[in-house]
Each structure stands twice: as C-alpha cells, then as structure tokens.
Enzyme design. Structure first.
Site, PDB file in Angstrom:
ATOM      1  N   ARG A 152      -2.049   5.027   4.694  1.00 21.47           N
ATOM      2  CA  ARG A 152      -1.646   4.233   3.528  1.00 21.47           C
ATOM      3  C   ARG A 152      -0.126   4.151   3.411  1.00 21.47           C
ATOM      4  O   ARG A 152       0.379   3.291   2.676  1.00 21.47           O
ATOM      5  CB  ARG A 152      -2.201   4.830   2.230  1.00 21.47           C
ATOM      6  CG  ARG A 152      -3.709   4.827   2.122  1.00 21.47           C
ATOM      7  CD  ARG A 152      -4.142   5.237   0.729  1.00 21.47           C
ATOM      8  NE  ARG A 152      -3.765   4.234  -0.249  1.00 21.47           N
ATOM      9  CZ  ARG A 152      -4.540   3.208  -0.611  1.00 21.47           C
ATOM     10  NH1 ARG A 152      -5.742   3.084  -0.105  1.00 21.47           N
ATOM     11  NH2 ARG A 152      -4.127   2.331  -1.500  1.00 21.47           N
ATOM     12  N   MET A 154       0.836  -1.190   0.000  1.00 27.90           N
ATOM     13  CA  MET A 154       0.000   0.000   0.000  1.00 27.90           C
ATOM     14  C   MET A 154       0.877   1.249   0.000  1.00 27.90           C
ATOM     15  O   MET A 154       1.966   1.232   0.515  1.00 27.90           O
ATOM     16  CB  MET A 154      -0.858  -0.012   1.262  1.00 27.90           C
ATOM     17  CG  MET A 154      -2.184   0.689   1.054  1.00 27.90           C
ATOM     18  SD  MET A 154      -3.042   0.977   2.594  1.00 27.90           S
ATOM     19  CE  MET A 154      -3.947  -0.518   2.775  1.00 27.90           C
ATOM     20  N   CYS A 155       0.383   2.300  -0.592  1.00 31.09           N
ATOM     21  CA  CYS A 155       1.014   3.615  -0.546  1.00 31.09           C
ATOM     22  C   CYS A 155      -0.096   4.618  -0.799  1.00 31.09           C
ATOM     23  O   CYS A 155      -1.180   4.243  -1.232  1.00 31.09           O
ATOM     24  CB  CYS A 155       2.070   3.799  -1.622  1.00 31.09           C
ATOM     25  SG  CYS A 155       3.604   2.893  -1.344  1.00 31.09           S
ATOM     26  N   GLY A 156       0.184   5.872  -0.548  1.00 30.63           N
ATOM     27  CA  GLY A 156      -0.791   6.911  -0.865  1.00 30.63           C
ATOM     28  C   GLY A 156      -0.210   7.896  -1.850  1.00 30.63           C
ATOM     29  O   GLY A 156       0.975   8.225  -1.778  1.00 30.63           O
TER      30      GLY A 156
END
Lengths: 297, 224
Positions: free
Chosen positions: A32, A1-3
């Site tokens: 995130r 996950m990342c934002g």
C-alpha cells in the site's frame, strides 16, 4: 493509496514487545505504500522534563556539535542518535528548546515534541526502514505507523508520515485532500508553520491550530470534517492512546480489532492478522465520521 | 476434499487449482490471514470452503461455484459475480457484489457502504445491517436487508428491488417505498429460504425506483 497501522498495548506485559508486534504490521502494508515509512512510538516518559525528536537532512550530520551547543543552553538529560534522527531528553521548557532549535539549527527539523512521543521516518522500502531504525526492538505503550504511496507531493523523508500536531500528538493519513493549498495559506496567516507542500501536513497543521484554539481532540476532529475536503482515514496518536476517524464518504479503508491484550487499527485486516490472538479478536469497520479512541486508564 | 493451505501455496496456485476443478469437486482453503483475490474467476460447480478472514476481492467474477467464507470479507466481495453462490458467515466490507450480474450473495453479518452498487441481476441477502449508498444505481436483482439500511439507500436506482426489515436512515434520490404485492412476497420468501434466514416476509418493506430520474419523457424531446 497508503497504509496505516496502530497498536495500543492493553496488557502491560506486552509493552516490551511493542516494536516486535508493530514491525510485521508495518511490513504487511508495504504494497500500500512502498515509497517511505514512518513510526511514532510512545515510550520512556520524561517526568518533569521534555523530549524532542530532530531530523537531519544528511546522514553525516555532526551530532556532537549539537550536543555541545544544546548543553550550553539547556539541561540535557540524554541524546540518542539513530542514523539521521536524534531523540533529545531535557530538563527544560519544551517551547524554549523548540524556539532555540528553529533559530539556531535551521538544517534540523523537529519531527516530534512532548514527554513520551518519538517519531522516526525514512524514504524507501518499509522493510529497510524497519531494519535501519531497529523497530523490532522498540518498547513502549503504543505506536502508529505509516507506509506511503505518494500521490499529492514529492517522496522525501520530510514528506513522510507521521506528522507532529502538537505536544505528544501526531497524525497519519491515508487519502488525499483537495483543498490543502487554500487551507495551508489560511493556516499560515494564523501562524501555523509548514515544512512541505504535503496535503497531510496541512491536516496535521489544522488539528494543531484547532487544539491551540482550545478544542479538545474530538472537537478538533469534528471541525476537520467541516473544513477538510477530500478522502481520509486519520489515525491520531496521543500521549495516552490513539484515535481513528474516517471521512463522511468512508472511501478509504480501515479495520479495527481488540483483544484483552491489545487494540489495533489498520488499513487492512492482513496487518492485524500478524498479531497474537487476531483470529479470535473482536473485529469491526469504523463508521464514517465517528471518532474511535483508546486511552490508558 | 482437497485442502489448500495458503501458508504453503501462493494465491496464484490456489486460484489455478480452483479454476481447474470439475463440477462436484470440493476444496477447503486455510490460513487466509486477510489475503486478497482468493477464489476468483471460478467457472464450474465446485464447492469451496474458505476458513478465515479474507481481504479484497474475494470470489470475484464467480460463475457457478458455491463459495463459503467462514470469517469476514474485505472490500469488493463477489464483485461482478455472474452466477453461483457466495456466503460469508461474518461481515463484509465496502461494495460487496458491485456490478454483479447473477447468483446469490449471502452475508450473515453486516455489510458496510455501497453494498450492491450498480448491481445488474445478482440477489444479495444481508443478515444484519448495510451501510450508506447501498444499491446506488442498482439496475436489476434484489437486495434483501434483514437489519437496518444506512443513508441514501437506492440512490439513482433503476429496476432493482430492495427489501428492508429494519429502519432506513434515508432514501437516495428517486428511491421510494413501494407496495408489497403477492409476487414480491413470493420472491422475498424464496430468497429468505434460499439463504436460510428465518424472518417472515410480513416484516419487510419494499423500496424501488420512482422512475422519474432515468426515464425518457417524450414531452421533453425538444430539450435534447
């Protein structure tokens, strides 16, 4: 996950508030990506000159020594130091400056190069990053931000996004690539330099290589669909705006929104909800493999 | 009507209040700003009106409750719903009503990829278009699409029924167009009326399983 977050100002009156608008977006994406954060901001264009951002490995780097040395070789307009980053504005050829930096200052890395772009990134919680780099006071035309939850490689500042992909270009990525090791070796043979074992840096290197082969951004992204294996939502910052593309499966989330004042993208609507007028914005989800871009006219 | 303002209440407080509601209780939820997991795990016939866009997993595991979202919904809307009704006035993101066993989900706008993935008895009515890989491995229930369907519709489908009014970009493996018999027209009419869609049943085509992929074939017993 990342934002991922991206904000493009349409109403010039809001350019003075770019940082104030983008900081809450980035902050909202903390869950995130709590490992590190970064931002590419486009501002203060250097007419007939160039601008590079350099990153030092240590906070106590002697910037005075760099300023003295660079002034002996090039015509330095300005140097602005923020913690372990410095933005250098020069009257010189950008390629010459980059070669000189690489040859003489191996403990510095160049995070961005161009006329408008500046890239800052740091390990740790996005809230700390926002404070340390005073993101809220930044002015500019557009910005891309990233909060990282590391899955493929180590948590360091150099592994953090955005990654430079060429002059005034940068990439942020949510997802993971599965063929990055093989692709990195292929690109190395073609002369692309990599600083880390990060998969997203390979995507950035790939786009740099395609662009150097004569592709425009849309062509480079269409080639990426063929050659990159994995999941991705990419946001690519350009001198005049930014572009967004999702992989053919469309696994990783992305949402886009636009009003008369701004255009924005993010991994989730809650980041966009922080913007003025978001509740009445036109909102849509980008289709897989379709390239969406905004440009200053 | 009990009003819950998410500027003041936490998501946990919201869900606890809704879960403690008795049949017939009415709630309105405001200042949602894309928050996750709103109105989940309800088990009684409460009416919940959510005003604003919602994030991931809204109305998950719903049983009996009637939930209206005046806005758009993020990924995983009404995931594993058992019964009741969920209606979204805007669009819904990926995998709406995934694995849902029962109830009715109405999406007035578009629904993106993987709508009704592994649905197990839910009925889904989408006013607009749906994205790729919708009704993947769908086992039972109905997916009604008043607009167009994306790539690989109904891939590896079991016994769910799909009704599409517009174009289908491509059908997935083992999904075929099927005859629209009277019982299907009746079923579709009922779902359209229930979800307040005004299209005529004659405008729809039916798709379902060719039953070549999952059926055990006695002639191939020696292969196992």
């Amino acid at each position: 996950m990342c934002g991922i977050v991206g904000l493009f100002i349409k109403n010039q009156a809001l350019e003075s508030q770019l940082g104030a608008l983008v900081a809450p977006m980035l902050s909202e994406m903390t869950e995130r990506g709590p490992d590190s954060a970064g931002i590419a901001v486009y501002r203060n264009p250097q007419e007939n000159g160039c601008k590079i951002t350099v990153l030092a490995q240590h906070q106590d780097f002697d910037w005075g020594a760099l300023e003295a040395a660079i002034s002996n070789h090039f015509s330095l307009r300005d140097i602005t130091v923020t913690r372990n980053h410095a933005v250098l504005s020069l009257d010189s050829e950008i390629d010459d400056v980059q070669v000189w930096m690489r040859d003489n200052w191996s403990d510095l890395s160049i995070t961005s190069a161009g006329t408008n772009i500046e890239i800052f990134k740091g390990k740790g919680n996005p809230a700390e990053f926002i404070d340390q780099f005073d993101i809220k006071s930044m002015t500019g035309t557009h910005a891309l931000g990233h909060t990282r939850m590391a899955t493929e490689s180590a948590i360091t500042t150099e592994h953090s996004h955005p990654f430079s992909t060429g002059q005034d270009l940068c990439l942020v990525h949510n997802g993971s690539l599965s063929n990055h090791n093989r692709l990195r070796e292929t690109l190395r043979k073609k002369g692309v330099h990599f600083k880390t074992d990060n998969d997203s840096e390979v995507a950035a290197g790939y786009l740099s290589w395609r662009l150097s082969e004569g592709d425009d951004l849309d062509q480079a992204l269409n080639h990426a669909i063929e050659d990159l294996d994995g999941f991705y939502t990419f946001a690519i910052g350009t001198r005049d705006g930014f572009a967004v593309m999702r992989d053919p499966i469309g696994c990783k989330p992305a949402i886009m929104a636009e009003t008369d004042d701004w255009a924005a993208m993010s991994s989730e609507y809650r980041a966009i909800a922080t913007l003025p007028g978001a509740e009445n914005a036109r909102i849509w989800e980008p289709e897989p493999t379709q390239i969406y871009s905004w440009k200053r006219s | 009507m009990t009003e819950i303002n998410l500027e003041k209440s936490t998501i946990r407080e919201l869900n606890e209040a809704l879960q403690a509601g008795s049949s017939g209780d009415k709630f309105s939820v405001n200042n949602t700003v894309g928050k996750h997991a709103l109105s989940v795990g309800l088990t009684t016939k409460v009416d919940v009106e959510i005003n604003g866009h919602v994030g991931y997993y809204c109305a998950g595991m719903n049983q009996q409750a009637n939930i209206i979202i005046n806005g758009n919904a993020g990924p995983g809307l009404a995931e594993n719903m058992m019964s009741g009704q969920v209606r979204v006035t805007g669009n819904a993101s990926q995998y709406a009503a995934a694995t849902a066993h029962g109830g009715l989900l109405v999406i007035e706008g578009d629904s993106s990829s993987r709508c009704g993935i592994s649905m197990k008895g839910v009925n889904i009515v989408v006013g607009g278009n749906i994205g790729h890989m919708s009704a993947f491995m769908a086992q039972s229930g109905c997916l009604v699409v008043c607009g167009d369907a994306g790539d690989a519709l109904g891939d590896s489908i079991y016994e769910a029924k799909i009704y599409v009014r517009g174009k289908v970009k491509s059908l997935g493996t083992d999904c075929i167009e099927k005859e629209m018999r009277d019982e299907h027209k009746k079923e579709l009419q009922q779902l359209l009326s229930q979800s307040k869609m005004s299209h005529g049943v004659e405008e729809f085509r039916r798709y379902g399983s060719a039953r070549k992929l999952y059926n055990f074939d006695i002639d191939q017993v020696d292969d196992y």
